[in-house]
Design a protein around this motif. Sequence first.
Motif, PDB file in Angstrom:
ATOM      1  N   ASP A 171      -2.077   0.688   4.386  1.00  0.00           N
ATOM      2  CA  ASP A 171      -3.181  -0.221   4.692  1.00  0.00           C
ATOM      3  C   ASP A 171      -4.498   0.206   4.057  1.00  0.00           C
ATOM      4  N   ALA A 172      -4.510   1.340   3.360  1.00  0.00           N
ATOM      5  CA  ALA A 172      -5.729   1.803   2.698  1.00  0.00           C
ATOM      6  C   ALA A 172      -5.869   1.163   1.327  1.00  0.00           C
ATOM      7  N   SER A 173      -7.110   1.017   0.865  1.00  0.00           N
ATOM      8  CA  SER A 173      -7.301   0.594  -0.522  1.00  0.00           C
ATOM      9  C   SER A 173      -6.735   1.656  -1.446  1.00  0.00           C
ATOM     10  N   GLY A 174      -6.876   2.931  -1.070  1.00  0.00           N
ATOM     11  CA  GLY A 174      -6.135   3.991  -1.729  1.00  0.00           C
ATOM     12  C   GLY A 174      -6.861   4.812  -2.758  1.00  0.00           C
ATOM     13  N   HIS A 175      -8.177   4.646  -2.910  1.00  0.00           N
ATOM     14  CA  HIS A 175      -8.905   5.427  -3.913  1.00  0.00           C
ATOM     15  C   HIS A 175      -8.665   6.929  -3.749  1.00  0.00           C
ATOM     16  N   ASN A 176      -8.937   7.439  -2.559  1.00  0.00           N
ATOM     17  CA  ASN A 176      -8.806   8.881  -2.333  1.00  0.00           C
ATOM     18  C   ASN A 176      -7.346   9.310  -2.295  1.00  0.00           C
ATOM     19  N   MET A 177      -6.492   8.445  -1.769  1.00  0.00           N
ATOM     20  CA  MET A 177      -5.082   8.791  -1.646  1.00  0.00           C
ATOM     21  C   MET A 177      -4.448   9.014  -3.019  1.00  0.00           C
ATOM     22  N   VAL A 178      -4.769   8.152  -3.988  1.00  0.00           N
ATOM     23  CA  VAL A 178      -4.160   8.316  -5.309  1.00  0.00           C
ATOM     24  C   VAL A 178      -4.784   9.487  -6.070  1.00  0.00           C
TER      25      VAL A 178
ATOM     26  N   ARG B 129       3.583  15.576   0.181  1.00  0.00           N
ATOM     27  CA  ARG B 129       2.170  15.808   0.504  1.00  0.00           C
ATOM     28  C   ARG B 129       1.531  14.679   1.317  1.00  0.00           C
ATOM     29  N   SER B 130       2.178  13.509   1.379  1.00  0.00           N
ATOM     30  CA  SER B 130       1.547  12.351   2.040  1.00  0.00           C
ATOM     31  C   SER B 130       2.586  11.516   2.771  1.00  0.00           C
ATOM     32  N   ARG B 131       2.212  11.053   3.977  1.00  0.00           N
ATOM     33  CA  ARG B 131       3.096  10.173   4.746  1.00  0.00           C
ATOM     34  C   ARG B 131       3.021   8.731   4.265  1.00  0.00           C
ATOM     35  N   HIS B 132       1.910   8.363   3.636  1.00  0.00           N
ATOM     36  CA  HIS B 132       1.684   6.955   3.289  1.00  0.00           C
ATOM     37  C   HIS B 132       1.815   6.660   1.799  1.00  0.00           C
ATOM     38  N   ALA B 133       1.424   7.607   0.940  1.00  0.00           N
ATOM     39  CA  ALA B 133       1.463   7.356  -0.500  1.00  0.00           C
ATOM     40  C   ALA B 133       2.881   7.485  -1.038  1.00  0.00           C
TER      41      ALA B 133
ATOM     42  N   LEU C 177      -7.142  -7.246  -6.231  1.00  0.00           N
ATOM     43  CA  LEU C 177      -8.041  -7.093  -5.093  1.00  0.00           C
ATOM     44  C   LEU C 177      -7.908  -5.670  -4.551  1.00  0.00           C
ATOM     45  N   ILE C 178      -8.990  -4.905  -4.619  1.00  0.00           N
ATOM     46  CA  ILE C 178      -8.967  -3.519  -4.136  1.00  0.00           C
ATOM     47  C   ILE C 178      -9.546  -3.527  -2.718  1.00  0.00           C
ATOM     48  N   VAL C 179      -8.681  -3.699  -1.730  1.00  0.00           N
ATOM     49  CA  VAL C 179      -9.138  -3.829  -0.344  1.00  0.00           C
ATOM     50  C   VAL C 179      -8.196  -3.077   0.590  1.00  0.00           C
ATOM     51  N   GLY C 180      -8.733  -2.705   1.747  1.00  0.00           N
ATOM     52  CA  GLY C 180      -7.921  -2.035   2.754  1.00  0.00           C
ATOM     53  C   GLY C 180      -8.504  -2.236   4.136  1.00  0.00           C
ATOM     54  N   THR C 181      -7.734  -1.882   5.148  1.00  0.00           N
ATOM     55  CA  THR C 181      -8.175  -2.043   6.540  1.00  0.00           C
ATOM     56  C   THR C 181      -8.385  -0.702   7.231  1.00  0.00           C
ATOM     57  N   VAL C 182      -8.100   0.394   6.547  1.00  0.00           N
ATOM     58  CA  VAL C 182      -8.382   1.734   7.066  1.00  0.00           C
ATOM     59  C   VAL C 182      -9.074   2.518   5.965  1.00  0.00           C
ATOM     60  N   GLY C 183      -9.758   3.593   6.363  1.00  0.00           N
ATOM     61  CA  GLY C 183     -10.424   4.425   5.376  1.00  0.00           C
ATOM     62  C   GLY C 183     -11.928   4.398   5.519  1.00  0.00           C
TER      63      GLY C 183
ATOM     64  N   VAL D 199       1.797 -11.196  -4.435  1.00  0.00           N
ATOM     65  CA  VAL D 199       2.722 -10.959  -5.543  1.00  0.00           C
ATOM     66  C   VAL D 199       3.107  -9.486  -5.651  1.00  0.00           C
ATOM     67  N   ASP D 200       2.137  -8.607  -5.503  1.00  0.00           N
ATOM     68  CA  ASP D 200       2.378  -7.179  -5.723  1.00  0.00           C
ATOM     69  C   ASP D 200       1.246  -6.384  -5.094  1.00  0.00           C
ATOM     70  N   GLU D 201       1.474  -5.078  -4.911  1.00  0.00           N
ATOM     71  CA  GLU D 201       0.413  -4.191  -4.440  1.00  0.00           C
ATOM     72  C   GLU D 201       0.667  -2.788  -4.941  1.00  0.00           C
ATOM     73  N   ARG D 202      -0.396  -2.155  -5.388  1.00  0.00           N
ATOM     74  CA  ARG D 202      -0.328  -0.785  -5.885  1.00  0.00           C
ATOM     75  C   ARG D 202      -1.745  -0.284  -6.130  1.00  0.00           C
ATOM     76  N   MET D 203      -1.917   1.005  -6.080  1.00  0.00           N
ATOM     77  CA  MET D 203      -3.183   1.612  -6.501  1.00  0.00           C
ATOM     78  C   MET D 203      -2.856   2.640  -7.568  1.00  0.00           C
ATOM     79  N   THR D 204      -3.749   2.806  -8.525  1.00  0.00           N
ATOM     80  CA  THR D 204      -3.441   3.661  -9.670  1.00  0.00           C
ATOM     81  C   THR D 204      -4.509   4.724  -9.897  1.00  0.00           C
ATOM     82  N   ARG D 205      -4.066   5.783 -10.516  1.00  0.00           N
ATOM     83  CA  ARG D 205      -4.975   6.801 -11.042  1.00  0.00           C
ATOM     84  C   ARG D 205      -4.365   7.299 -12.346  1.00  0.00           C
ATOM     85  N   SER D 206      -5.158   7.324 -13.408  1.00  0.00           N
ATOM     86  CA  SER D 206      -4.665   7.831 -14.689  1.00  0.00           C
ATOM     87  C   SER D 206      -5.246   9.220 -14.915  1.00  0.00           C
ATOM     88  N   SER D 207      -4.379  10.150 -15.197  1.00  0.00           N
ATOM     89  CA  SER D 207      -4.815  11.530 -15.454  1.00  0.00           C
ATOM     90  C   SER D 207      -4.690  11.835 -16.936  1.00  0.00           C
ATOM     91  N   LEU D 208      -5.601  12.664 -17.414  1.00  0.00           N
ATOM     92  CA  LEU D 208      -5.684  12.970 -18.837  1.00  0.00           C
ATOM     93  C   LEU D 208      -5.260  14.409 -19.100  1.00  0.00           C
TER      94      LEU D 208
END
Length: 348
Positions: free
Chosen positions: A127-134, A99-103, A272-278, A60-69
């Motif tokens: 293809d990354a779950s994206g924790h560090n990328m975000v 700053r990023s080729r993928h994000a 689902l927080i999953v990836g195939t690289v990282g 249905v959709d895909e995205r990774m998030t980070r909220s900054s305060l």
Amino acid sequence: MSAEFTPIPLRWVGPLRLTGDVEAEQEVPLATYESPLWPSVGRGARISRLVDDGIRVTVVDERMTRSSLFVADTAAAAVAASRAIIARFDELSAAVSERSRHAKLIDLDTEVVGNLLYLRFALTTGDASGHNMVTFAAETLMERVLSWHPELSYGSISGNYCTDKKATAVNGILGRGRNVIAEILIPADLVERQLRSSAQRIVDLNVQKNLVGSTIAGALRSANAHYANMLLAFYLATGQDAANIVEGSQGFTWAEVRGEGDLYFSCTLPHLIVGTVGNGKDLPAVDDALARLGCRDERPSGENARRLAGLIAATVLCGELSLLAAQTNPGELMQSHLLLERRKDSTK
């Protein structure tokens, strides 16, 4: 410091037959100490091969998030800043791309509590779950926002409005990770022969157990029997961050009687927080598993991770279907566990 490893029993189960956004007839790896999970998922996999379309998967959709305060002096200042920041979304998106080729920044949501301003950045991460990328992207975006708005000060790179590894409502409402639905239509005779049940009994139990039972227990945007079992086993086998089963296991099982006693059965996994690289994916056993799953093939960015998410959702459906069917029959669940444990003991 050298790493040590804890052995976890692993078995390949299936194959599962998938159609839709993932076309495959694929065995899946499950690493678990709960050995009855293997035959349980295996029963669902067997049924998928007996149905022409197997398990239909829809991403249905895909995205990774980070909220900054950010912190302002007053609520009025925080609200004014949030409106100005939203108006400059294109500039924020360009800053990420520099700053990023993928994000890629695809969405921005804000929340103001008193003088506190939360910015929830949503990005696609290939293809990354994206924790560090975000997180890296959020650092860039915070620097940009603070340069625009000296009236704001730094609060935290992550303000818990993301939300990572916690059971919350925001991930289901705004999206986080890969949102996948797996569904199957099982003819009445297969329900009776393979599941020793009926569509009506399974539908009734799903309402009484997963929907009503979960509601009175206070479940948060979740109505299922045991998604976490299949998720953890799959995550461990494929190098995922296992703590993400917290939000990953928030999902919905739905069932209907169709036609003359056929069973429509679906599992919706919104985050689902999953990836195939990282991180973790370079370990030999993990790399071999991902290759065997067809998630190391040359494909456009993001497609291997979508394939993995589809396989995971289908695996969850197999285990969920099997368990619910077993629980429509008094004593079947415990009898199956005891039988498997006795078999294991007899081999010692």
